[in-house]
Scaffold this motif. Structure first.
Motif, short mmCIF file in Angstrom:
data_model
loop_
_atom_site.label_atom_id
_atom_site.label_comp_id
_atom_site.label_asym_id
_atom_site.label_seq_id
_atom_site.Cartn_x
_atom_site.Cartn_y
_atom_site.Cartn_z
N TYR A 102 -48.22 71.21 -9.15
CA TYR A 102 -48.57 73.12 -9.35
C TYR A 102 -49.92 73.68 -9.50
CZ TYR A 102 -43.13 72.29 -9.69
OH TYR A 102 -42.05 71.98 -9.38
N ASP A 103 -50.17 75.10 -9.22
CA ASP A 103 -51.54 75.29 -9.00
C ASP A 103 -51.15 76.58 -10.70
OD1 ASP A 103 -50.35 77.80 -8.30
OD2 ASP A 103 -51.13 77.45 -7.58
N LYS A 104 -51.82 77.32 -10.95
CA LYS A 104 -51.99 78.09 -12.33
C LYS A 104 -51.60 78.78 -12.14
CE LYS A 104 -56.98 77.04 -13.63
NZ LYS A 104 -58.12 77.70 -13.75
N LYS A 105 -50.70 79.38 -10.90
CA LYS A 105 -49.56 80.60 -10.56
C LYS A 105 -48.45 79.82 -10.45
CE LYS A 105 -53.07 83.84 -8.61
NZ LYS A 105 -53.38 84.52 -7.30
N ASP A 106 -48.11 78.60 -11.01
CA ASP A 106 -46.73 77.62 -11.40
C ASP A 106 -46.18 77.57 -9.30
OD1 ASP A 106 -44.84 76.30 -12.27
OD2 ASP A 106 -43.06 78.20 -12.27
N ASN A 107 -47.32 77.91 -8.67
CA ASN A 107 -47.35 77.83 -7.42
C ASN A 107 -47.11 76.58 -6.96
OD1 ASN A 107 -46.57 78.03 -4.85
ND2 ASN A 107 -49.18 79.31 -3.91
N ARG A 108 -45.92 75.54 -6.11
CA ARG A 108 -46.24 74.01 -5.75
C ARG A 108 -47.02 73.99 -4.81
NH1 ARG A 108 -40.94 70.50 -5.27
NH2 ARG A 108 -41.94 68.31 -4.90
N ARG A 109 -47.42 72.95 -4.90
CA ARG A 109 -48.88 72.17 -4.15
C ARG A 109 -47.88 70.80 -2.97
NH1 ARG A 109 -54.17 72.77 -4.35
NH2 ARG A 109 -54.33 70.52 -5.01
N TYR A 110 -48.27 71.01 -2.58
CA TYR A 110 -48.01 69.63 -1.25
C TYR A 110 -48.35 69.04 -0.57
CZ TYR A 110 -43.20 71.73 -1.28
OH TYR A 110 -41.74 72.83 -2.18
N ASP A 433 -55.14 70.12 4.76
CA ASP A 433 -55.03 69.26 3.74
C ASP A 433 -53.67 69.34 2.72
OD1 ASP A 433 -56.54 67.03 2.96
OD2 ASP A 433 -57.14 67.82 1.14
N VAL A 434 -54.10 70.26 1.48
CA VAL A 434 -53.11 70.73 0.36
C VAL A 434 -52.25 71.63 1.12
CG1 VAL A 434 -53.03 71.60 -1.73
CG2 VAL A 434 -54.46 70.06 -0.73
N ILE A 435 -50.93 71.55 0.74
CA ILE A 435 -50.10 73.44 1.38
C ILE A 435 -48.70 73.67 0.56
CG2 ILE A 435 -48.02 73.89 2.67
CD1 ILE A 435 -49.28 71.95 5.05
N THR A 436 -49.36 75.20 0.05
CA THR A 436 -48.59 75.35 -0.84
C THR A 436 -47.18 76.02 -0.84
OG1 THR A 436 -49.75 77.25 -0.28
CG2 THR A 436 -50.82 75.86 -2.42
N GLU A 437 -46.44 76.89 -1.47
CA GLU A 437 -45.30 77.57 -1.11
C GLU A 437 -46.09 79.05 -0.16
OE1 GLU A 437 -42.22 76.87 -1.02
OE2 GLU A 437 -42.09 75.18 -2.86
N ASP A 438 -46.94 79.75 -0.55
CA ASP A 438 -47.18 80.45 -0.04
C ASP A 438 -47.56 80.45 1.40
OD1 ASP A 438 -47.06 81.93 -2.14
OD2 ASP A 438 -49.30 81.77 -2.72
N ILE A 481 -42.05 68.63 5.63
CA ILE A 481 -43.49 69.30 4.44
C ILE A 481 -42.40 69.38 3.03
CG2 ILE A 481 -44.82 71.25 3.47
CD1 ILE A 481 -45.61 72.57 6.48
N ARG A 482 -41.80 69.64 3.03
CA ARG A 482 -41.28 69.80 1.38
C ARG A 482 -40.89 68.34 1.03
NH1 ARG A 482 -38.65 74.88 2.12
NH2 ARG A 482 -40.66 76.50 0.53
N GLN A 483 -40.90 67.69 2.51
CA GLN A 483 -40.33 65.97 2.39
C GLN A 483 -41.21 65.28 1.87
OE1 GLN A 483 -37.09 65.00 2.30
NE2 GLN A 483 -36.82 67.09 1.27
N PHE A 484 -42.24 64.91 2.41
CA PHE A 484 -42.87 64.05 2.87
C PHE A 484 -44.51 65.25 2.59
CE2 PHE A 484 -40.30 62.66 6.37
CZ PHE A 484 -39.47 61.89 5.58
N GLY A 485 -44.55 65.81 1.71
CA GLY A 485 -46.61 66.86 1.91
C GLY A 485 -46.80 66.92 3.07
N ALA A 486 -48.27 67.27 2.83
CA ALA A 486 -48.91 67.60 4.04
C ALA A 486 -48.90 67.07 5.46
CB ALA A 486 -50.11 67.96 3.80
#
Length: 842
Positions: A102-110, A433-438, A481-486
C-alpha cells in the motif's frame, strides 16, 4: 560462435602470448568444450521419453501417426528451480512470502506475482496444513509456444517449454538474466492431409501435450505436499513447497491448455457468439468436472465449450486449476490481437466500405505517406512504405501503435479515433510496472469508452467484437491483475524473446541435420557458462582492483540500506541513482565513482511524482563544426546567438534578479561577455528512470538526443526535448517543448557550461485533445516572424520528445521525407504513446 571461429580466436590469443613464452588457456574449440562440459555448475542433463499411440487401430490402412513414436526432451525441473533459488545474484530479487503493498494514501499496489491475491491464497492453504506450515511457497511459472526456425527448408518447427519461479521479481524475469530457463522440447505430432482432420488424431495430439507436461513436471510433485530443504542464494537453507503457477501462453495455446473449444473463453463460460453479453461464471476445474460427469460430451461441447475427453495436466497436481492459472498476455491479446488483427484491419475495411474504390485507395495511400513522414526518434522503427507490409512482427505492431492514431485522424470519424485512444490508454496503463487501485479505475474507464466507441464499426457492418476471444479477454485483465500482479511480468513477449537465445540461434549454429541434439548441447553449455559467471562473481573472482572492490562494497551496503526506504527518504540525487542501480545489480555495471555522485541530475516533480533525469553532452567534439560562437551562429542561421548566450549567462549567474521574475528585458550591456571558444557536439545522452519500459530491473533507460547537420548522409536531424520550466504549473504544463538546433559547451571562470540553442514550442491549449488524448504544440515566433530562440542549460532537460504532425484532412504530398516533418507542418501532437515513460509523464 562457430568451432572454426573459436579455433581462429585461440590462435590469435596464442600469438599475443608468444612473446611472453606463455600458452593460452584453450588451444582449440575441443579443449574449450571439454572444459565447459566438465563443469558441475548448472549441470542438469537432458533426458527423453517416447510416446506412442496405444488406442484401437483399424484393421487396414493404419494412419501413420498411430505407428509413429514421439520423443519428448526435458531437464529435471526440480533441479532447475533449485539452481534458480540458489543463485547469489537473485538473493535481493526474490520474494519469500506473499505481501500486500500500500502507498501512503492506503492505495493498494500490484507489482510482482507475490503482491497479488493468488499467491496470498496459496500461502494461506500451505500454512493451514500442519505438514507444510511455515514453508516458503515456490510457484513454478511455465510457458510454451511453437516457433518456426526455417520456412524455406521444410517448415522446421520446435515446441520449447520454459520455466521460471514466481518468487523472482517481474523486472528480473524481463531483463534476460536467465530467470526464464528452457526445460523441455515438446513433440509436434504431424500426419498427412488425409488424416489431419481425424477426430482421433486431434484427441491424441491434445492428450499427448498434457501427458508430456505432466510427465516432465513429475519430479516436483512430491515437493508440492511435503516440504523440501533448499539452499538459497543468501546462503540460508529453507523449507519450500512447490506449486504450479501462472502459465504464459497465447490464445491457441490457452485453448489447448484449458481443454475448451476454439472460440470460447478459457477464463469464463461466455458464449462464443456473444462473449461480452451478461456476466458469465468463471471456469474452474471443479465446475468443469461436474459438467463432464452430468452431461453428454456433445452437450459439453455445444453448451459449455468443454472438450470432455481432455484431461488437463494440472489435474495431476495439488492446488492447480488451469483456468485460474491462465495468465494475461499483452503481446498476443492486445498488441498483435486487438490492435493489429482487429482495429487496423477494421479501419481499412471501413474506408473501403465508405468510399468509392479509387478514393479509398487514395486515402489508404495517404495514411501510408503520413506514417512514412513521421519524424525520427530514438528506438522508433520506421515504415518507409507505410503499414502495407506482409510479415508483421510484434515489434512492428508496437512501433505502429506509437504513431497510428494521428495518421488516421481526418480520414475516419471521431468515434474511430476515440476507439484507438481508449484502447491505447488501456494498453499502456496495463503495461505499467506497478499498477494501483487508481490505475484499475482508469482501466475500467478506458475499457468502458472502448466498448462504447467501437460500436461505430459494428454499426457499419465491420467486424463482430462479440465473437472475438482476444477482445473479450480485456475485461478479465482487472481480475487477473489483482490475482497475479502487473501483467508485464507474465507476458508472452518474455518467452518470445527467449526463443532467439534458446532455439533460433542454436539452430542456426547447428548443421541442420538432426539439429535438436546439437541445440540441446548448445543450451546446456550456455547455461553452464551463466552458472559459472554467477558463481565466479559471487566469489569475487572477476574483480581486478582491490580499491574498486572496497568502494563497490561500501556503495552496495549503502544501496541496500536505501532500498529498504522510499525515494523520498533518500538524501541526495546520488542516493536515487544507487536505489535505481541497486535493483539491477549493485552497481557492478557502472563506474562506482561516477555513480557515487559525480553525475549532475535534474530532480523535479511532475504530476505529483519525483522525476529523475540527467542529460549530458556527448564527449566527442563534432568534426568540421564551429569552434566559436559567431561561427556557430552562421552555421545555424541564428544571428543573435552571441546575445542569447550572454543573456543565458546572466540568468544563470543571477537567478534572484527581480527583473527575471517579471520578464523585464535585461540590457545586453549588463550581461557577461560571451566565451571565445566553444565545443560543439552532435548529440546528448538522456538517462532517466522508466521501470515500465524494457530497460532492466533497475529501471534506468538511456536515449540519445541528436542535433546534427547531417544524419546518415541524408539530411539534418534536430530532435525535440522536454524541459522543466515552471514546476508550479500542473502536470505536463510544467514542462516546455523545444527543438534542439545545436549542442555546445564552454568554460567560464573554470566552470563548464553544457548548453543547447533551442527553438521553443508553445501549447495550443492547456487541455489534451479530446480525440487523441495528446497535447497539441506549435512553433513559437516573435512579432517579426522570427523563430523564438533561446540558449538553455542541458540540466533543465528531462528527455527527448516526439512530435507527430496534426495532419487534419489534408493529404500529404508525395515524396515528403521524415526529416522534413518538423519544418513542414504548423501544429504537432506531443506524442505520449512513443513509450511507456512518455505515457506516464505526459
Amino acid at each position: 560462435m562457430s568451432a572454426g571461429n573459436i579455433d581462429f580466436l585461440c590462435e590469435l590469443w596464442a600469438c599475443s602470448l608468444a612473446q611472453y613464452g606463455a600458452d593460452p588457456p584453450f588451444q582449440s574449440h575441443e579443449m574449450l568444450y571439454k572444459t565447459i562440459d566438465s563443469s558441475k555448475l548448472g549441470d542438469i542433463p537432458w533426458q527423453s521419453f517416447s510416446v506412442t499411440y496405444q488406442g484401437p487401430r483399424p484393421a487396414s490402412n493404419v494412419p501413420p501417426w498411430m505407428e509413429a513414436g514421439y520423443d519428448v526432451w526435458f531437464r529435471d525441473p526440480r533441479k532447475v528451480v533449485e539452481n534458480m533459488l540458489g543463485r547469489p545474484d537473485f538473493q535481493n530479487e526474490l520474494d519469500l512470502t506473499p505481501y500486500r503493498d500500500y502507498d501512503k494514501k492506503d492505495n493498494r499496489r500490484y507489482e510482482n506475482l507475490f503482491s497479488g491475491d493468488w499467491a496470498w491464497k496459496q500461502a494461506t492453504k500451505i500454512s493451514k496444513d500442519p505438514n507444510t506450515h511455515g514453508s516458503t511457497f515456490v510457484p513454478v511459472i511455465l510457458g510454451s509456444d511453437k516457433t518456426t526456425v526455417s520456412v524455406a527448408t521444410g517448415n522446421t518447427e520446435y515446441y520449447p517449454l520454459y520455466a521460471s519461479i514466481g518468487n523472482v521479481h517481474n523486472g528480473t524475469r524481463r531483463a534476460r538474466r536467465n530467470a526464464v530457463v528452457l526445460i523441455g522440447f515438446l513433440s509436434i505430432p504431424k500426419t498427412n492431409k488425409a488424416f489431419s482432420g481425424d477426430a482421433k488424431f486431434r484427441h491424441f495430439r491434445r492428450q499427448l501435450y498434457h501427458a508430456s507436461l505432466s510427465a516432465i513436471l513429475q519430479p516436483l510433485k512430491d515437493g508440492m505436499t511435503m516440504p523440501e530443504i533448499v539452499r538459497f542464494g543468501d546462503g540460508h537453507y529453507r523449507r519450500v513447497i512447490y506449486g504450479l503457477g501462472p502459465y504464459i501462453a497465447d490464445y491457441p495455446e490457452q485453448v489447448l491448455l484449458s481443454g475448451i473449444v476454439q472460440g470460447w473463453c478459457p477464463k469464463c463460460f461466455a458464449f462464443p457468439d456473444d462473449l461480452d453479453g451478461g456476466d458469465p461464471l468463471l471456469r474452474t476445474q471443479a465446475l468443469t468436472e461436474t459438467y463432464v460427469r452430468a452431461f453428454r460430451p456433445t452437450t459439453c461441447w455445444d453448451d459449455f465449450g468443454i472438450i470432455a475427453d481432455v484431461v488437463p495436466f494440472t489435474n495431476d497436481f495439488p492446488r492447480a486449476d488451469i483456468h485460474e492459472l491462465i495468465a494475461p498476455d499483452i503481446l498476443h491479446q492486445l498488441i498483435k490481437g486487438v490492435f493489429k488483427d482487429h482495429l487496423v484491419d477494421w479501419v481499412v475495411e471501413y474506408i473501403k466500405a465508405e468510399h468509392p474504390a479509387g478514393d479509398a485507395a487514395d486515402i489508404l495511400d495517404d495514411i501510408d505517406r503520413r506514417i512514412a513522414a513521421i519524424a525520427p526518434f530514438a528506438g522508433l522503427r520506421r515504415f518507409p512504405q507505410g503499414r502495407g507490409f506482409k510479415q508483421w512482427t510484434g515489434d512492428d505492431s508496437k512501433a505502429l501503435m506509437k504513431v497510428y492514431i494521428a495518421t488516421i485522424e481526418g480520414h475516419v470519424p471521431t468515434e474511430i479515433v476515440r476507439t484507438f485512444r481508449a484502447f491505447l490508454e488501456f494498453c499502456y496503463t496495463v503495461r505499467r510496472d506497478v499498477i494501483t487501485e487508481d490505475d484499475l479505475t482508469q482501466l475500467e474507464d478506458a475499457l468502458s469508452r472502448f466498448h462504447h466507441y467501437r460500436t461505430v464499426f459494428v454499426d457499419n457492418g465491420i467486424g463482430n467484437p462479440a465473437s472475438l476471444p482476444r477482445q473479450h479477454a480485456l475485461p478479465h485483465y482487472i481480475y487477473m491483475i489483482r490475482q497475479f500482479g502487473a501483467p508485464n511480468g507474465l507476458c508472452s513477449s518474455i518467452t518470445e524473446s527467449k526463443h532467439i537465445q534458446a532455439v533460433k540461434e542454436p539452430w542456426r549454429r547447428s548443421s541442420h541435420f538432426n539439429a535438436l541434439g546439437q541445440m540441446l548441447e548448445t543450451n546446456q553449455r550456455l547455461d553452464k557458462l551463466v552458472a559459472c559467471r554467477v558463481d565466479f562473481d559471487a566469489r569475487g573472482m572477476l574483480e581486478d582492483d582491490l580499491a574498486s572492490v572496497a568502494l563497490r562494497d561500501a556503495l552496495a551496503r549503502r544501496a541496500k540500506r536505501l532500498l529498504q526506504n522510499s525515494f523520498e527518504e533518500a538524501s541526495s540525487p546520488s542516493d536515487h541513482l544507487l536505489i535505481c542501480e541497486g535493483r539491477t545489480r549493485t552497481l557492478e555495471d557502472k563506474d562506482c565513482a561516477e555513480a557515487a555522485g559525480s553525475l549532475v541530475r535534474a530532480v523535479a516533480r511532475v504530476n505529483g511524482k519525483e522525476l529523475l533525469a540527467e542529460v549530458k553532452l556527448a564527449t566527442t567534439r563534432a568534426r568540421k563544426r564551429a569552434r566559436t560562437l559567431p561561427a556557430l551562429a552562421a552555421e545555424l542561421s541564428t544571428p543573435n546567438l552571441v546575445a542569447l548566450t550572454r543573456r543565458f549567462l546572466f540568468e544563470y549567474l543571477n537567478p534572484t534578479d527581480y527583473r527575471l521574475k517579471f520578464n523585464i528585458p535585461i540590457p545586453i550591456a549588463e550581461c557577461p561577455p560571451a566565451p571565445r571558444k566553444i565545443k560543439v557536439v552532435n548529440s546528448a545522452i538522456s538517462t532517466f528512470r522508466a521501470p515500465s519500459d524494457q530497460c532492466g530491473s533497475g529501471g534506468l533507460k538511456r536515449e540519445r538526443i541528436r542535433s546534427t547537420p547531417l544524419w546518415r548522409s541524408e539530411a539534418p536531424r534536430h530532435d525535440c526535448v522536454l524541459t522543466i520550466v515552471d514546476e508550479s504549473r500542473p502536470g505536463t504544463l510544467s514542462m516546455e517543448v523545444a527543438r534542439v538546433l545545436g549542442f555546445f559547451s564552454f568554460v567560464v571562470d573554470k566552470k563548464e557550461f553544457e548548453c543547447a540553442v533551442v527553438h521553443w514550442y508553445e501549447y495550443y491549449s492547456d487541455e489534451r485533445d479530446e480525440d487523441t488524448g495528446m497535447f497539441i504544440v506549435r512553433p513559437m515566433y516573435t512579432p517579426s516572424k522570427a523563430r523564438h530562440l533561446a540558449v538553455i542549460h542541458v540540466d533543465t532537460m528531462v528527455r527527448a520528445a516526439h512530435l507527430v504532425p496534426v495532419y487534419g484532412k489534408d493529404f500529404v504530398s508525395e515524396g515528403l521525407s521524415h526529416y522534413e516533418s518538423y519544418d513542414t507542418f504548423d501544429a504537432f501532437y506531443l506524442n505520449r504513446y512513443i513509450d511507456h515513460h512518455a505515457f506516464e509523464l505526459l
